[in-house]
Design a protein around this motif. Structure first.
Motif, PDB file in Angstrom:
ATOM      1  N   LEU A 148     -27.998 -21.354  -6.200  1.00  0.00           N
ATOM      2  CA  LEU A 148     -26.981 -20.547  -5.526  1.00  0.00           C
ATOM      3  C   LEU A 148     -27.161 -19.073  -5.874  1.00  0.00           C
ATOM      4  CD1 LEU A 148     -24.407 -20.331  -3.810  1.00  0.00           C
ATOM      5  CD2 LEU A 148     -23.090 -20.748  -5.890  1.00  0.00           C
ATOM      6  N   ILE A 149     -27.425 -18.799  -7.138  1.00  0.00           N
ATOM      7  CA  ILE A 149     -27.643 -17.409  -7.549  1.00  0.00           C
ATOM      8  C   ILE A 149     -28.855 -16.831  -6.823  1.00  0.00           C
ATOM      9  CG2 ILE A 149     -28.389 -15.965  -9.496  1.00  0.00           C
ATOM     10  CD1 ILE A 149     -26.475 -17.531 -11.250  1.00  0.00           C
ATOM     11  N   LYS A 150     -29.938 -17.605  -6.717  1.00  0.00           N
ATOM     12  CA  LYS A 150     -31.131 -17.128  -6.003  1.00  0.00           C
ATOM     13  C   LYS A 150     -30.808 -16.816  -4.542  1.00  0.00           C
ATOM     14  CE  LYS A 150     -34.564 -19.569  -8.800  1.00  0.00           C
ATOM     15  NZ  LYS A 150     -35.494 -20.698  -8.859  1.00  0.00           N
ATOM     16  N   LYS A 151     -30.042 -17.719  -3.921  1.00  0.00           N
ATOM     17  CA  LYS A 151     -29.667 -17.499  -2.512  1.00  0.00           C
ATOM     18  C   LYS A 151     -28.814 -16.241  -2.381  1.00  0.00           C
ATOM     19  CE  LYS A 151     -29.816 -22.281  -0.872  1.00  0.00           C
ATOM     20  NZ  LYS A 151     -29.029 -23.428  -0.435  1.00  0.00           N
ATOM     21  N   LEU A 152     -27.869 -16.079  -3.302  1.00  0.00           N
ATOM     22  CA  LEU A 152     -26.992 -14.910  -3.242  1.00  0.00           C
ATOM     23  C   LEU A 152     -27.782 -13.621  -3.495  1.00  0.00           C
ATOM     24  CD1 LEU A 152     -23.871 -16.379  -5.066  1.00  0.00           C
ATOM     25  CD2 LEU A 152     -24.058 -15.826  -2.644  1.00  0.00           C
ATOM     26  N   GLU A 153     -28.739 -13.680  -4.390  1.00  0.00           N
ATOM     27  CA  GLU A 153     -29.585 -12.505  -4.637  1.00  0.00           C
ATOM     28  C   GLU A 153     -30.382 -12.157  -3.384  1.00  0.00           C
ATOM     29  OE1 GLU A 153     -29.749 -10.414  -7.070  1.00  0.00           O
ATOM     30  OE2 GLU A 153     -28.688 -11.431  -8.682  1.00  0.00           O
ATOM     31  N   LYS A 154     -30.945 -13.170  -2.726  1.00  0.00           N
ATOM     32  CA  LYS A 154     -31.695 -12.940  -1.483  1.00  0.00           C
ATOM     33  C   LYS A 154     -30.762 -12.390  -0.402  1.00  0.00           C
ATOM     34  CE  LYS A 154     -34.714 -15.107   1.927  1.00  0.00           C
ATOM     35  NZ  LYS A 154     -34.254 -14.249   2.969  1.00  0.00           N
ATOM     36  N   SER A 155     -29.559 -12.946  -0.351  1.00  0.00           N
ATOM     37  CA  SER A 155     -28.567 -12.475   0.618  1.00  0.00           C
ATOM     38  C   SER A 155     -28.243 -11.003   0.364  1.00  0.00           C
ATOM     39  CB  SER A 155     -27.304 -13.333   0.516  1.00  0.00           C
ATOM     40  OG  SER A 155     -26.300 -12.836   1.345  1.00  0.00           O
ATOM     41  N   LYS A 156     -28.144 -10.623  -0.907  1.00  0.00           N
ATOM     42  CA  LYS A 156     -27.883  -9.232  -1.251  1.00  0.00           C
ATOM     43  C   LYS A 156     -28.991  -8.327  -0.727  1.00  0.00           C
ATOM     44  CE  LYS A 156     -27.215  -7.763  -5.480  1.00  0.00           C
ATOM     45  NZ  LYS A 156     -26.978  -7.671  -6.925  1.00  0.00           N
ATOM     46  N   MET A 167     -26.483 -27.341 -13.197  1.00  0.00           N
ATOM     47  CA  MET A 167     -27.072 -26.051 -13.574  1.00  0.00           C
ATOM     48  C   MET A 167     -28.143 -25.616 -12.569  1.00  0.00           C
ATOM     49  SD  MET A 167     -27.103 -25.911 -17.708  1.00  0.00           S
ATOM     50  CE  MET A 167     -27.440 -27.610 -18.147  1.00  0.00           C
ATOM     51  N   ALA A 168     -28.946 -26.569 -12.101  1.00  0.00           N
ATOM     52  CA  ALA A 168     -29.975 -26.232 -11.107  1.00  0.00           C
ATOM     53  C   ALA A 168     -29.332 -25.755  -9.804  1.00  0.00           C
ATOM     54  CB  ALA A 168     -30.874 -27.436 -10.847  1.00  0.00           C
ATOM     55  N   ASP A 169     -28.249 -26.416  -9.381  1.00  0.00           N
ATOM     56  CA  ASP A 169     -27.544 -26.004  -8.153  1.00  0.00           C
ATOM     57  C   ASP A 169     -26.982 -24.591  -8.295  1.00  0.00           C
ATOM     58  OD1 ASP A 169     -28.135 -28.416  -7.009  1.00  0.00           O
ATOM     59  OD2 ASP A 169     -26.119 -29.284  -7.252  1.00  0.00           O
ATOM     60  N   LEU A 170     -26.395 -24.331  -9.461  1.00  0.00           N
ATOM     61  CA  LEU A 170     -25.833 -22.996  -9.674  1.00  0.00           C
ATOM     62  C   LEU A 170     -26.941 -21.939  -9.708  1.00  0.00           C
ATOM     63  CD1 LEU A 170     -23.074 -23.841 -12.306  1.00  0.00           C
ATOM     64  CD2 LEU A 170     -22.707 -23.088  -9.962  1.00  0.00           C
ATOM     65  N   GLU A 171     -28.058 -22.263 -10.340  1.00  0.00           N
ATOM     66  CA  GLU A 171     -29.173 -21.313 -10.359  1.00  0.00           C
ATOM     67  C   GLU A 171     -29.737 -21.101  -8.951  1.00  0.00           C
ATOM     68  OE1 GLU A 171     -31.813 -22.924 -13.290  1.00  0.00           O
ATOM     69  OE2 GLU A 171     -30.616 -22.153 -14.957  1.00  0.00           O
ATOM     70  N   GLU A 230     -21.759 -13.316  -9.967  1.00  0.00           N
ATOM     71  CA  GLU A 230     -21.122 -13.224 -11.290  1.00  0.00           C
ATOM     72  C   GLU A 230     -20.410 -14.526 -11.647  1.00  0.00           C
ATOM     73  OE1 GLU A 230     -18.621  -9.781 -11.778  1.00  0.00           O
ATOM     74  OE2 GLU A 230     -20.145  -8.479 -10.886  1.00  0.00           O
ATOM     75  N   LYS A 231     -19.693 -15.066 -10.675  1.00  0.00           N
ATOM     76  CA  LYS A 231     -18.947 -16.313 -10.913  1.00  0.00           C
ATOM     77  C   LYS A 231     -19.913 -17.459 -11.220  1.00  0.00           C
ATOM     78  CE  LYS A 231     -15.715 -19.433  -8.601  1.00  0.00           C
ATOM     79  NZ  LYS A 231     -15.075 -19.779  -7.340  1.00  0.00           N
ATOM     80  N   SER A 232     -20.987 -17.582 -10.440  1.00  0.00           N
ATOM     81  CA  SER A 232     -21.956 -18.662 -10.655  1.00  0.00           C
ATOM     82  C   SER A 232     -22.682 -18.497 -11.982  1.00  0.00           C
ATOM     83  CB  SER A 232     -22.976 -18.699  -9.511  1.00  0.00           C
ATOM     84  OG  SER A 232     -22.322 -19.000  -8.300  1.00  0.00           O
ATOM     85  N   THR A 233     -23.024 -17.257 -12.321  1.00  0.00           N
ATOM     86  CA  THR A 233     -23.673 -16.997 -13.597  1.00  0.00           C
ATOM     87  C   THR A 233     -22.760 -17.405 -14.749  1.00  0.00           C
ATOM     88  OG1 THR A 233     -24.871 -15.148 -12.611  1.00  0.00           O
ATOM     89  CG2 THR A 233     -24.785 -15.210 -15.003  1.00  0.00           C
ATOM     90  N   GLU A 234     -21.499 -17.064 -14.604  1.00  0.00           N
ATOM     91  CA  GLU A 234     -20.516 -17.435 -15.640  1.00  0.00           C
ATOM     92  C   GLU A 234     -20.371 -18.958 -15.730  1.00  0.00           C
ATOM     93  OE1 GLU A 234     -18.249 -16.590 -18.791  1.00  0.00           O
ATOM     94  OE2 GLU A 234     -19.321 -15.088 -17.617  1.00  0.00           O
ATOM     95  N   GLU A 235     -20.364 -19.629 -14.582  1.00  0.00           N
ATOM     96  CA  GLU A 235     -20.262 -21.098 -14.583  1.00  0.00           C
ATOM     97  C   GLU A 235     -21.479 -21.728 -15.265  1.00  0.00           C
ATOM     98  OE1 GLU A 235     -19.337 -23.052 -10.850  1.00  0.00           O
ATOM     99  OE2 GLU A 235     -18.014 -21.399 -10.305  1.00  0.00           O
ATOM    100  N   ILE A 236     -22.661 -21.189 -14.988  1.00  0.00           N
ATOM    101  CA  ILE A 236     -23.872 -21.709 -15.639  1.00  0.00           C
ATOM    102  C   ILE A 236     -23.775 -21.518 -17.150  1.00  0.00           C
ATOM    103  CG2 ILE A 236     -26.347 -21.254 -15.979  1.00  0.00           C
ATOM    104  CD1 ILE A 236     -26.547 -20.752 -12.983  1.00  0.00           C
TER     105      ILE A 236
END
Length: 202
Positions: free
Chosen positions: A153-161, A147-151, A87-93
């Protein structure tokens, strides 16, 4: 008198014949009872030993269930943290994209043309032109990289989930298996005798 003496001898012989077999039978039965008592005591020792081992296995299973429950709770906390980070990374993007758009809109409105292009073209020399082009390129690259780094990060966090959800499912399955094992061990434990008093009384 001879008859009397004979009768006494017959009586003594008959009594001795009657007494000797009973004594042997009584001694044999007592021996058998002692042997049976020893066998029963050995069986009791084996049963007590098996009972203690089963009780220890139950304790080990209970500890494993507790450890898995703790691991599940930790996994749930990790999933919660991953969701918060997403959520935080999505908001930052979203904020970064909005900031970039607003900056570009402002710069274009204030001059009426493409600001980056105007900035580059106002160069006084070829060296300054290259420098300004480099600056514009770096700003653009930096924004794109952030923006690419944040995206990413979101992919990694989704995989982690997903990984954490699978881990939780695996731990739940282990708890189910251990609970079944605990029930089986409990049933096994019920089958062991509780005391040796009845054996000793017999």
């Amino acid at each position: 008198m001879k008859n009397k003496f004979k009768n006494i001898i017959y009586i003594v012989i008959v009594i001795s014949l009657l007494v000797v077999p009973f004594t042997n039978t009584s001694a044999k039965t007592l021996y058998d009872m002692n042997k049976e008592l020893e066998n029963l005591k050995n069986q009791k020792r084996i049963a007590d030993n098996n009972k203690k081992m089963t009780e220890q296995e139950i304790k080990n299973v209970e500890k494993s269930i507790y450890d898995n429950s703790v691991a599940i709770e930790n996994t749930r906390n990790e999933v919660k943290k991953a969701n918060e980070d997403i959520e935080k990374s999505t908001e930052e993007i979203k904020n970064k994209k909005n900031e970039t758009k607003e900056l570009l809109k402002f710069l274009q409105k204030s001059n009426g043309e493409n600001v980056y292009l105007e900035y580059i073209m106002e160069s006084d020399s070829y060296t300054e032109l290259i420098y300004r082009y480099s600056v514009v390129n770096q700003i653009s690259s930096y924004n794109n990289k952030v923006m690419a780094d944040l995206e990413e990060l979101i992919k990694k966090l989704e995989k982690s989930k997903v990984d954490l959800a699978e881990k939780e499912k695996k731990l739940q399955n282990q708890i189910s298996e251990l609970s079944s094992k605990k029930i089986c061990l409990g049933n096994k434990l019920v089958g062991y005798p509780d005391g040796v008093t009845s054996v000793e009384e017999d």
